[in-house]
Design an enzyme around this catalytic site. Structure first.
Site, PDB file in Angstrom:
ATOM      1  N   GLY A  56      42.510  39.555  30.077  1.00 19.87           N
ATOM      2  CA  GLY A  56      43.272  40.310  31.058  1.00 19.87           C
ATOM      3  C   GLY A  56      42.976  39.760  32.437  1.00 19.87           C
ATOM      4  N   GLN A  61      42.412  39.231  41.358  1.00 21.57           N
ATOM      5  CA  GLN A  61      41.414  38.292  40.858  1.00 21.57           C
ATOM      6  C   GLN A  61      41.782  36.841  41.161  1.00 21.57           C
ATOM      7  OE1 GLN A  61      41.021  40.356  36.792  1.00 21.57           O
ATOM      8  NE2 GLN A  61      39.038  39.382  37.187  1.00 21.57           N
ATOM      9  N   CYS A 104      33.769  40.137  33.159  1.00 19.96           N
ATOM     10  CA  CYS A 104      34.867  40.042  34.113  1.00 19.96           C
ATOM     11  C   CYS A 104      34.965  38.598  34.587  1.00 19.96           C
ATOM     12  CB  CYS A 104      34.599  40.978  35.288  1.00 19.96           C
ATOM     13  SG  CYS A 104      35.870  40.963  36.553  1.00 19.96           S
ATOM     14  N   LEU A 105      36.187  38.106  34.697  1.00 16.73           N
ATOM     15  CA  LEU A 105      36.393  36.734  35.172  1.00 16.73           C
ATOM     16  C   LEU A 105      35.942  36.569  36.619  1.00 16.73           C
ATOM     17  CD1 LEU A 105      39.870  36.024  33.540  1.00 16.73           C
ATOM     18  CD2 LEU A 105      37.588  35.351  32.712  1.00 16.73           C
ATOM     19  N   HIS A 146      40.001  48.475  32.565  1.00 15.98           N
ATOM     20  CA  HIS A 146      39.356  47.470  33.415  1.00 15.98           C
ATOM     21  C   HIS A 146      40.356  46.899  34.428  1.00 15.98           C
ATOM     22  CE1 HIS A 146      36.428  44.006  33.893  1.00 15.98           C
ATOM     23  NE2 HIS A 146      37.536  43.446  34.338  1.00 15.98           N
ATOM     24  N   GLU A 147      41.545  46.529  33.955  1.00 11.03           N
ATOM     25  CA  GLU A 147      42.546  45.935  34.854  1.00 11.03           C
ATOM     26  C   GLU A 147      43.079  46.968  35.853  1.00 11.03           C
ATOM     27  OE1 GLU A 147      42.422  42.845  34.928  1.00 11.03           O
ATOM     28  OE2 GLU A 147      41.501  42.585  32.972  1.00 11.03           O
ATOM     29  N   HIS A 150      40.630  47.245  38.633  1.00 10.40           N
ATOM     30  CA  HIS A 150      40.744  46.149  39.606  1.00 10.40           C
ATOM     31  C   HIS A 150      41.773  46.473  40.682  1.00 10.40           C
ATOM     32  CE1 HIS A 150      38.110  42.911  38.530  1.00 10.40           C
ATOM     33  NE2 HIS A 150      38.540  42.866  37.289  1.00 10.40           N
TER      34      HIS A 150
END
Length: 184
Positions: A56, A61, A104-105, A146-147, A150
């Protein structure tokens, strides 16, 4: 020129925004224009997510403070969920709270046991402004929550408390990608 039907195949990989960057710690703006620029952003998001081997990715991000996320994520039964949501709203997060490993990226190489509900429902629109409703359980529900976090200016570390939070922040400070900066 005909666009490929494989998400991200015509997109450009953009650099990942890392923890501490202000764009990750502020709520994102609603998308108001639907057109080629938004379509390019979504393609770039898929390409960037795949290049980073994520499941995701939220627009902030990659440094774009707009309410958009993409996903290509399995659920606990290994069913693949692929799509995007523009102007998403987390309308339900319920069921059992599960503390599971979450990465997380924007915090590469780190993860922590983070509490999330095992069911989530997100509503929003697609690239054309048509209504979208995405429901998930298990790991996919974790991804949706999670997304959405963000886009509200939160990262999973914000969900941690006590020693788990302190340990995660120490790991961030020691990470090779981390720069000395004030805590958000």
């Amino acid at each position: 020129m005909r666009q490929s039907s494989i998400p991200g195949s015509s997109g450009q990989v953009r650099p990942m925004t890392l923890f501490g960057d202000p764009v990750l710690h502020a709520p994102c703006a609603e998308v108001t224009e639907f057109g080629p620029e938004l379509a390019r952003l979504v393609e770039d998001m898929y390409a960037s997510m795949y290049a980073a081997r994520g499941v995701g990715l939220a627009a902030n991000q990659i440094g774009v403070a707009r309410r958009v996320f993409v996903f290509d994520c399995p659920d606990d039964e290994d069913r693949r969920h692929l799509g995007h949501v523009v102007n998403p709203r987390l309308v339900e997060a319920d069921g059992v709270v599960v503390r599971g490993p979450e990465g997380c990226l924007s915090l590469p190489g780190l993860e922590a046991g983070t509490p999330r509900f095992d069911h989530a429902l997100v509503e929003g629109v697609d690239l054309r402004g048509e209504p979208v409703r995405v429901e998930g359980t298990g790991f996919f529900a974790r991804c949706l929550q999670h997304e959405c976090d963000h886009l509200e200016g939160m990262v999973y570390v914000d969900r941690l408390e006590g020693w788990r939070r302190r340990r995660a922040l120490r790991a961030v400070a020691k990470a090779p990608w981390s720069e000395p900066r004030a805590q958000p």
